[in-house]
Design a protein around this motif. Structure first.
Motif: not given
Lengths: 492, 286
Positions: A296, A352, A371, A373-374, A376-377, A379-381, B137, B139, B143, B168, B170, B174
């Protein structure tokens, strides 16, 4: 009373520790903190339960140097879980397991075939025991700048040129998740009477899934160092050495005991025991989940543009015989940033922490503990880093792999008479120490190798880019020790 | 027999209310959802043991999270709401005819289902034709968006569970990307009072400040929430929450509210000294 047959549900060391805790012994043995009473701050920090379990070898808890009861049982269960004939619990890190393999298979003067991108622990073993490395060029993916695996053809050639070699060491997989054709290498090696040793520091999970590359034991390798603490869920520094009947297990134990502590930590040992049970019972679930999360993340990161999260498509059945799809390696150069720069931004700006960044890539370790959540974090970062920091990719370093010129054995070079010179003036001299870029801990220079201008440039660049360069006596990595070739004091 | 529900405001401070009866209790894919009838606060929605909204004081939260930005931004057409499964924020937003579209992203379908059934007071406008619900989700949703929204409202739970990602840097970045050039981001910003939470509040504000050119917080008083003193974050690319307040315009709408008014709007940005110090407000914004 007849002993009940143990199953993978059992955790003998864990159970024995629990019993001792309940026994409330009066301790007149080490450790001197005596269940934390002698060090209150430590007790508060780690927790009373944890500190109380920090016990020493005693009859009911067995002895790691000479296991006859619960440690023996736990090791047998581990051997069974990993499909090996014997398993040895290691508390000095997988480094110790790798060194035990090499020191079991070779003695001073023996040759061992290995890819250059071995972990420093392998070459350290050669410094200690005086065996000689025969390096196989693992090949480099030019676009990504990462070292690959050994091709079967190159291994064959190394065997033909060095028919007296005693063993072949294989990374299964490399830090980046790349596998050589270990099955075929085992076949050829055994044909020529050589042992196959597998560094599986990054491959623990291979043993518990049929969707991942073949494990060393299944491939028929003779020994494997499995970093249980990396993706297997045990505590840092705990590891397992697996062997087959083709090596003498009692000799292996003696080799391990040469350097391993006689005060093996029961926190580490019990963590191995519990992690083995967990992986044995749930490893398939975890592996599926790791593959799902990594797949993913790769898809989403590749959609961001600029980044290249590489996967299966690297497989060419040659230098990339197979790929560990749980590894999330991301090439960052196309957004104009070195991997190490992205690594630093992720930690400093986004909180991160990933496993490592090298010149062109970053690597995120995915495990059973992750998980959504991490993920997604992360990818977002990465999306944010691209938005805010993307720049032209000009002026980036062009390659990562430099073919070493071994002109002296590592043992001899390391223990020779030597002197210190500034690195930039060392071209043409023989290196007597290591220079590593850490992580990933692959030597740029090892003792006994010729220093070249190309290597000097590489070291300077890696330092500029913020990689942690280590290995030299000089903590600032400005000077390097070279062999004094005018002196003829030769230790062997 | 007496039944009492305790919300742990911190590990050492508990807030307990007398319960008349338990209306519903289910376990969703993400959390345990309880709806209780209490004596003093009326119905309360509880997620994983933590109080989300009470019937008696939810209006304060929902009015303050919506009308403050709506009274500042002159042209809000497209809104993204993250979380908000109880529907209260949507209820307030749908009072504005000028809003053309509301995307609501809530991870837990079950929260919406339960509120539709048992919390009609807040969920009553979820069927407004302008509302598009996405159960995914947040986030990830944000994004994918670029230059799309006038207003983003982050109406999420505390950052010690599934909503952690919404505090956060990020995520705020976003959101910045997803907003138009004059967009506003409002987020529920926790309470600054208890030391257990103040660092989270401080961190979140630092993150937002690094992303948006203008950012501050405003406050209100919500009796059922920890310490009763609650903050919202106001981050914007262009508008100042006080200088750009369109007081006459908003009052001309004759909107019926019970907490919000334009005087309070201005007042809510004047903060206690300890909060200003915690967030270094006035120091960096000068």
């Amino acid at each position: 009373m007849e002993k009940r047959k143990l199953t993978q549900q059992d955790t003998p060391i864990h159970r024995a520790l629990e019993e001792q805790r309940l026994n409330r012994l009066a301790h007149f043995d080490v450790p001197g903190h005596k269940g934390g009473r002698g060090n209150k701050e430590l007790k508060e920090f780690l927790g009373a339960d944890c500190v109380k379990l920090d016990m020493n070898s005693m009859k009911p808890l067995d002895n790691l140097c000479h296991p006859v009861s619960v440690i023996k049982d736990a090791q047998q269960l581990a051997a069974e879980a990993f499909g090996a004939d014997e398993a040895f619990f290691i508390v000095n890190g997988t480094t110790a397991a790798v060194q035990a393999m090499i020191m079991t298979a070779t003695v001073a003067g023996d040759k061992i075939i290995m890819p250059r991108n071995v972990h420093r622990s392998a070459i350290n073993a050669l410094v200690v025991n005086g065996a000689m490395p025969v390096y196989v060029n693992p090949g480099v993916n030019k676009k990504l700048g990462i070292p690959l695996g050994m091709s079967v053809a190159d291994v064959k050639q190394a065997i033909q040129e060095n028919p007296d070699a005693k063993a072949i060491l294989v990374n299964n997989p490399t830090y980046y998740g790349i596998c050589s054709d270990i099955k075929e290498i085992v076949r050829i090696a055994h044909e020529h009477g050589m042992l196959v040793l597998a560094d599986e520091a990054h491959g623990t999970h291979f043993y518990f899934s049929d969707k991942l590359p073949v494990s060393a034991m299944e491939a028929g390798a003779d020994m494997a160092a499995v970093s249980m603490h990396k993706t297997g869920g045990s505590l840092t520094q705990s590891s397992i050495l697996l062997t087959r009947k083709t090596v003498n297990a009692d000799y292996v134990r003696q080799i391990i005991n040469l350097t391993q502590t006689t005060s093996g930590s029961y926190l580490l040992l019990s963590s191995l025991d519990i992690a083995r049970k967990n992986m044995s019972l749930n490893g398939k679930f975890y592996s599926d989940r790791m593959i799902e999360l990594a797949t993913y993340a790769r898809e989403e990161i590749n959609k961001l543009g600029g980044y290249y999260a590489f996967g299966d498509e690297l497989i060419d059945k040659d230098m990339v015989y197979d790929f560990d799809r749980t590894k999330l390696s991301i090439h960052t150069r196309d957004i104009g940033l070195a991997g190490i720069e992205v690594y630093d931004l992720l930690r400093d700006d986004y909180g991160i922490q990933i496993e490592f960044g090298d010149i062109g890539n970053i690597l995120a370790i995915i495990s059973g503990g992750d998980r959504n959540l991490e993920i997604e974090r992360l990818i977002s970062a990465l999306s944010e880093i691209k938005r805010l920091h993307e720049r032209e990719k000009a002026g980036m370093f062009d390659h990562e792999y430099i073919n070493p010129k071994v002109v002296m054995g590592p043992h001899k070079a390391f223990f020779s008479k030597k002197f210190s010179v500034p690195i930039e003036e060392s071209s043409g001299m023989i290196c007597s120490e290591f220079v590593m870029c850490y992580p990933p801990g692959i030597p740029i220079l090892a003792p006994g190798e010729m220093i070249t201008t190309e290597i000097i440039h590489y070291i300077q660049y890696a330092k500029e880019k913020g990689c942690l360069v280590t290995g030299t006596q000089d903590m600032k990595i400005e000077n390097i020790n070279v062999v004094d070739t005018n002196v003829t004091v030769m230790p062997n | 027999m007496e039944l009492w529900y305790t919300d742990k405001h911190t590990k050492d401070v508990h807030f307990t209310m007398k319960v008349e009866n338990q209306i519903a209790s289910v376990e969703s894919e993400y959390q345990r959802i309880d709806i209780l009838e209490t004596v003093e606060f009326g119905k309360v929605l509880v997620l994983d043991g933590e109080l989300m909204i009470s019937q008696k004081d939810e209006f304060i939260y929902h009015e303050m999270i919506t009308h403050v930005p709506m009274a500042v931004h002159p042209n809000v057409k497209n809104v993204l709401v993250i979380g908000a499964g109880d529907g209260g924020t949507i209820r307030e937003l749908t009072k504005y005819d000028t809003i053309e579209n509301i995307d609501m992203v809530e991870i837990d379908k079950m929260v919406v289902r339960m509120c539709r059934e048992y919390f009609q007071e807040t969920a009553c406008k979820l069927d407004d034709p302008r509302v598009n619900m996405y159960f995914e989700e947040g986030l990830r949703f944000v994004r994918m968006k670029k230059d799309e929204y006038d207003l983003i409202i982050v109406d999420c739970a505390d950052p010690y569970g599934p909503a952690e990602g919404f505090f956060t840097r990020e995520f705020y970045g976003n959101c910045f990307k997803a907003l138009h050039d004059d967009g506003i981001l409002i987020n529920q910003h926790e309470s600054p009072y208890y030391s257990e939470h103040s660092r989270t509040v401080q961190k979140a504000h630092q993150h937002i400040q690094l992303v948006f050119p203008y950012s501050t917080v405003y406050q209100c008083h919500i009796p059922s929430y920890p310490s009763g003193h609650w903050l919202f974050g106001f981050a914007s690319k262009k508008y100042d929450p006080i200088k750009d307040l369109r007081e006459d315009y908003w009052n001309s709408l004759n909107m019926k509210t019970r907490y919000y008014n334009t005087d309070l709007h201005k007042g809510s940005f004047y903060l206690p000294t300890y909060v200003k110090e915690l967030l270094e407000i006035g120091k960096n914004n000068e």
